[in-house]
Design a protein around this motif. Sequence first.
Motif, PDB file in Angstrom:
ATOM      1  N   ASP A   1      41.246  28.231  52.933  1.00  0.00           N
ATOM      2  CA  ASP A   1      40.616  28.254  54.246  1.00  0.00           C
ATOM      3  C   ASP A   1      40.350  26.853  54.786  1.00  0.00           C
ATOM      4  OD1 ASP A   1      40.602  31.023  54.244  1.00  0.00           O
ATOM      5  OD2 ASP A   1      38.661  31.117  53.247  1.00  0.00           O
ATOM      6  N   ALA A   2      40.474  25.830  53.955  1.00  0.00           N
ATOM      7  CA  ALA A   2      40.228  24.452  54.380  1.00  0.00           C
ATOM      8  C   ALA A   2      41.414  23.930  55.187  1.00  0.00           C
ATOM      9  CB  ALA A   2      39.995  23.560  53.163  1.00  0.00           C
ATOM     10  N   ALA A   3      41.132  23.138  56.186  1.00  0.00           N
ATOM     11  CA  ALA A   3      42.186  22.548  57.002  1.00  0.00           C
ATOM     12  C   ALA A   3      43.073  21.642  56.151  1.00  0.00           C
ATOM     13  CB  ALA A   3      41.568  21.734  58.137  1.00  0.00           C
ATOM     14  N   GLY A   4      44.369  21.670  56.442  1.00  0.00           N
ATOM     15  CA  GLY A   4      45.293  20.769  55.755  1.00  0.00           C
ATOM     16  C   GLY A   4      45.803  21.272  54.422  1.00  0.00           C
ATOM     17  N   THR A   5      45.503  22.498  54.046  1.00  0.00           N
ATOM     18  CA  THR A   5      45.991  23.002  52.762  1.00  0.00           C
ATOM     19  C   THR A   5      46.875  24.239  52.940  1.00  0.00           C
ATOM     20  OG1 THR A   5      43.942  24.234  52.437  1.00  0.00           O
ATOM     21  CG2 THR A   5      44.099  22.068  51.375  1.00  0.00           C
ATOM     22  N   ASN A   6      47.586  24.279  54.053  1.00  0.00           N
ATOM     23  CA  ASN A   6      48.538  25.366  54.242  1.00  0.00           C
ATOM     24  C   ASN A   6      49.704  25.186  53.288  1.00  0.00           C
ATOM     25  OD1 ASN A   6      47.082  26.573  56.286  1.00  0.00           O
ATOM     26  ND2 ASN A   6      48.036  25.321  57.873  1.00  0.00           N
ATOM     27  N   ALA A   7      50.307  26.276  52.910  1.00  0.00           N
ATOM     28  CA  ALA A   7      51.453  26.239  52.006  1.00  0.00           C
ATOM     29  C   ALA A   7      52.580  27.038  52.646  1.00  0.00           C
ATOM     30  CB  ALA A   7      51.077  26.829  50.656  1.00  0.00           C
ATOM     31  N   ASN A   8      53.665  26.361  52.955  1.00  0.00           N
ATOM     32  CA  ASN A   8      54.807  26.996  53.592  1.00  0.00           C
ATOM     33  C   ASN A   8      56.032  26.880  52.699  1.00  0.00           C
ATOM     34  OD1 ASN A   8      53.684  27.698  56.327  1.00  0.00           O
ATOM     35  ND2 ASN A   8      53.238  25.510  56.265  1.00  0.00           N
ATOM     36  N   SER A   9      57.075  27.625  53.040  1.00  0.00           N
ATOM     37  CA  SER A   9      58.349  27.587  52.313  1.00  0.00           C
ATOM     38  C   SER A   9      58.169  27.919  50.832  1.00  0.00           C
ATOM     39  CB  SER A   9      59.018  26.208  52.459  1.00  0.00           C
ATOM     40  OG  SER A   9      59.181  25.893  53.810  1.00  0.00           O
ATOM     41  N   CYS A  10      57.189  28.730  50.512  1.00  0.00           N
ATOM     42  CA  CYS A  10      56.980  29.140  49.125  1.00  0.00           C
ATOM     43  C   CYS A  10      57.874  30.331  48.813  1.00  0.00           C
ATOM     44  CB  CYS A  10      55.528  29.544  48.895  1.00  0.00           C
ATOM     45  SG  CYS A  10      54.386  28.205  49.154  1.00  0.00           S
ATOM     46  N   GLN A  11      58.207  30.482  47.535  1.00  0.00           N
ATOM     47  CA  GLN A  11      58.975  31.637  47.103  1.00  0.00           C
ATOM     48  C   GLN A  11      58.207  32.356  45.999  1.00  0.00           C
ATOM     49  OE1 GLN A  11      63.231  31.130  46.371  1.00  0.00           O
ATOM     50  NE2 GLN A  11      63.042  29.049  47.150  1.00  0.00           N
ATOM     51  N   LEU A  12      57.890  33.594  46.251  1.00  0.00           N
ATOM     52  CA  LEU A  12      57.327  34.468  45.226  1.00  0.00           C
ATOM     53  C   LEU A  12      58.418  35.477  44.909  1.00  0.00           C
ATOM     54  CD1 LEU A  12      53.718  35.196  46.572  1.00  0.00           C
ATOM     55  CD2 LEU A  12      54.456  33.430  44.972  1.00  0.00           C
ATOM     56  N   ILE A  13      59.032  35.341  43.751  1.00  0.00           N
ATOM     57  CA  ILE A  13      60.147  36.194  43.374  1.00  0.00           C
ATOM     58  C   ILE A  13      59.638  37.264  42.417  1.00  0.00           C
ATOM     59  CG2 ILE A  13      62.439  36.259  42.297  1.00  0.00           C
ATOM     60  CD1 ILE A  13      62.619  33.209  43.070  1.00  0.00           C
ATOM     61  N   HIS A  14      59.626  38.488  42.890  1.00  0.00           N
ATOM     62  CA  HIS A  14      59.194  39.660  42.134  1.00  0.00           C
ATOM     63  C   HIS A  14      57.855  39.434  41.412  1.00  0.00           C
ATOM     64  CE1 HIS A  14      59.847  43.621  40.506  1.00  0.00           C
ATOM     65  NE2 HIS A  14      59.659  43.178  39.291  1.00  0.00           N
ATOM     66  N   PRO A  15      56.794  39.160  42.182  1.00  0.00           N
ATOM     67  CA  PRO A  15      55.484  38.983  41.540  1.00  0.00           C
ATOM     68  C   PRO A  15      54.899  40.322  41.095  1.00  0.00           C
ATOM     69  CG  PRO A  15      55.253  38.872  43.917  1.00  0.00           C
ATOM     70  CD  PRO A  15      56.735  38.982  43.633  1.00  0.00           C
ATOM     71  N   ILE A  16      54.167  40.292  39.988  1.00  0.00           N
ATOM     72  CA  ILE A  16      53.450  41.460  39.487  1.00  0.00           C
ATOM     73  C   ILE A  16      51.975  41.063  39.372  1.00  0.00           C
ATOM     74  CG2 ILE A  16      53.155  43.084  37.579  1.00  0.00           C
ATOM     75  CD1 ILE A  16      55.855  43.432  38.884  1.00  0.00           C
ATOM     76  N   CYS A  17      51.120  41.753  40.129  1.00  0.00           N
ATOM     77  CA  CYS A  17      49.681  41.487  40.093  1.00  0.00           C
ATOM     78  C   CYS A  17      48.968  42.770  39.712  1.00  0.00           C
ATOM     79  CB  CYS A  17      49.201  40.989  41.457  1.00  0.00           C
ATOM     80  SG  CYS A  17      49.942  39.418  41.956  1.00  0.00           S
ATOM     81  N   VAL A  18      48.176  42.718  38.644  1.00  0.00           N
ATOM     82  CA  VAL A  18      47.564  43.916  38.066  1.00  0.00           C
ATOM     83  C   VAL A  18      46.072  43.685  37.823  1.00  0.00           C
ATOM     84  CG1 VAL A  18      47.634  45.519  36.116  1.00  0.00           C
ATOM     85  CG2 VAL A  18      49.750  44.460  36.909  1.00  0.00           C
ATOM     86  N   SER A  19      45.247  44.584  38.287  1.00  0.00           N
ATOM     87  CA  SER A  19      43.819  44.642  37.935  1.00  0.00           C
ATOM     88  C   SER A  19      43.051  43.347  38.227  1.00  0.00           C
ATOM     89  CB  SER A  19      43.643  45.002  36.456  1.00  0.00           C
ATOM     90  OG  SER A  19      44.248  46.236  36.177  1.00  0.00           O
ATOM     91  N   ASN A  20      43.368  42.706  39.344  1.00  0.00           N
ATOM     92  CA  ASN A  20      42.600  41.529  39.739  1.00  0.00           C
ATOM     93  C   ASN A  20      41.355  41.963  40.505  1.00  0.00           C
ATOM     94  OD1 ASN A  20      44.356  39.226  38.815  1.00  0.00           O
ATOM     95  ND2 ASN A  20      45.825  40.436  39.989  1.00  0.00           N
ATOM     96  N   GLY A  21      40.326  41.110  40.523  1.00  0.00           N
ATOM     97  CA  GLY A  21      39.029  41.482  41.081  1.00  0.00           C
ATOM     98  C   GLY A  21      39.033  41.739  42.563  1.00  0.00           C
ATOM     99  N   ARG A  22      39.957  41.105  43.299  1.00  0.00           N
ATOM    100  CA  ARG A  22      39.985  41.293  44.735  1.00  0.00           C
ATOM    101  C   ARG A  22      41.405  41.672  45.152  1.00  0.00           C
ATOM    102  NH1 ARG A  22      37.954  36.924  49.233  1.00  0.00           N
ATOM    103  NH2 ARG A  22      39.936  35.977  48.668  1.00  0.00           N
ATOM    104  N   HIS A  23      42.184  40.723  45.639  1.00  0.00           N
ATOM    105  CA  HIS A  23      43.550  41.010  46.080  1.00  0.00           C
ATOM    106  C   HIS A  23      44.558  40.611  45.013  1.00  0.00           C
ATOM    107  CE1 HIS A  23      41.996  41.587  50.116  1.00  0.00           C
ATOM    108  NE2 HIS A  23      41.431  40.403  50.067  1.00  0.00           N
ATOM    109  N   GLY A  24      45.692  41.289  45.002  1.00  0.00           N
ATOM    110  CA  GLY A  24      46.794  40.842  44.144  1.00  0.00           C
ATOM    111  C   GLY A  24      47.359  39.548  44.700  1.00  0.00           C
ATOM    112  N   ILE A  25      47.736  39.572  45.968  1.00  0.00           N
ATOM    113  CA  ILE A  25      48.235  38.378  46.675  1.00  0.00           C
ATOM    114  C   ILE A  25      47.464  38.261  47.973  1.00  0.00           C
ATOM    115  CG2 ILE A  25      50.228  37.267  47.738  1.00  0.00           C
ATOM    116  CD1 ILE A  25      52.005  38.936  45.850  1.00  0.00           C
ATOM    117  N   TYR A  26      46.950  37.059  48.245  1.00  0.00           N
ATOM    118  CA  TYR A  26      46.148  36.848  49.447  1.00  0.00           C
ATOM    119  C   TYR A  26      46.602  35.591  50.144  1.00  0.00           C
ATOM    120  CZ  TYR A  26      42.004  36.207  52.370  1.00  0.00           C
ATOM    121  OH  TYR A  26      41.147  36.040  53.412  1.00  0.00           O
TER     122      TYR A  26
END
Length: 198
Positions: free
Chosen positions: A173-198
């Motif tokens: 949420d802080a200014a200047g810490t955006n992340a672009n051109s990222c690749q998430l290839i077949h991520p698996i997120c299980v039983s996390n406290g909030r979101h799998g991917i946010y």
Amino acid sequence: PKLISELTAGTPPQYSDLVPIYQAAGTRRTTVGAILPYVIAKQYGCVCDGVTDDTTAFNNARAIALAAEATLYITGTPLISSALSISSRESWYFEGAIGNSAGGLPGAYLIKAAALNADFVSIAGEGTKIVGGGLVGQNGNGGDGYVIKANGVVLDHPYVADMGNDGIRIGTDAAGTNANSCQLIHPICVSNGRHGIY
């Protein structure tokens, strides 16, 4: 530094043996990464048994891999008790099978200690690539798993489970810490406290 002929056969060379490495009379210089594309974490003190705190040894292996421009090769289940911060491009490779959404754990992964109430792996190094494996939290941990804060980051088949907050967070949420051109290839997120991917 040693001549190649001075290295002990059948024994993995140490970083100090190879930088700079040369054939003879200072010719044909190269880097460790060109000869040893991997730095194996276990060879630098990581026990990787899921019980022993491997934080210091793991960070030492990371530093050696970074200096050698080599990939950090991770086996087993290193237990990590403090946040990991990637500030320059790093390459990690986890040995073994990938995890699955039915709860099958990957062949190798980092364990986030229960007392660690912070983001686990913060990635601010552009071009960082992590292949396979993943992050699994012990009960009671807080914070996110992977936090991507840089452009060009690749997470290839990441498995993230049981983080206190989000499994994978892209940007902050802080200014200047955006992340672009990222690749998430077949991520698996299980039983996390909030979101799998946010």
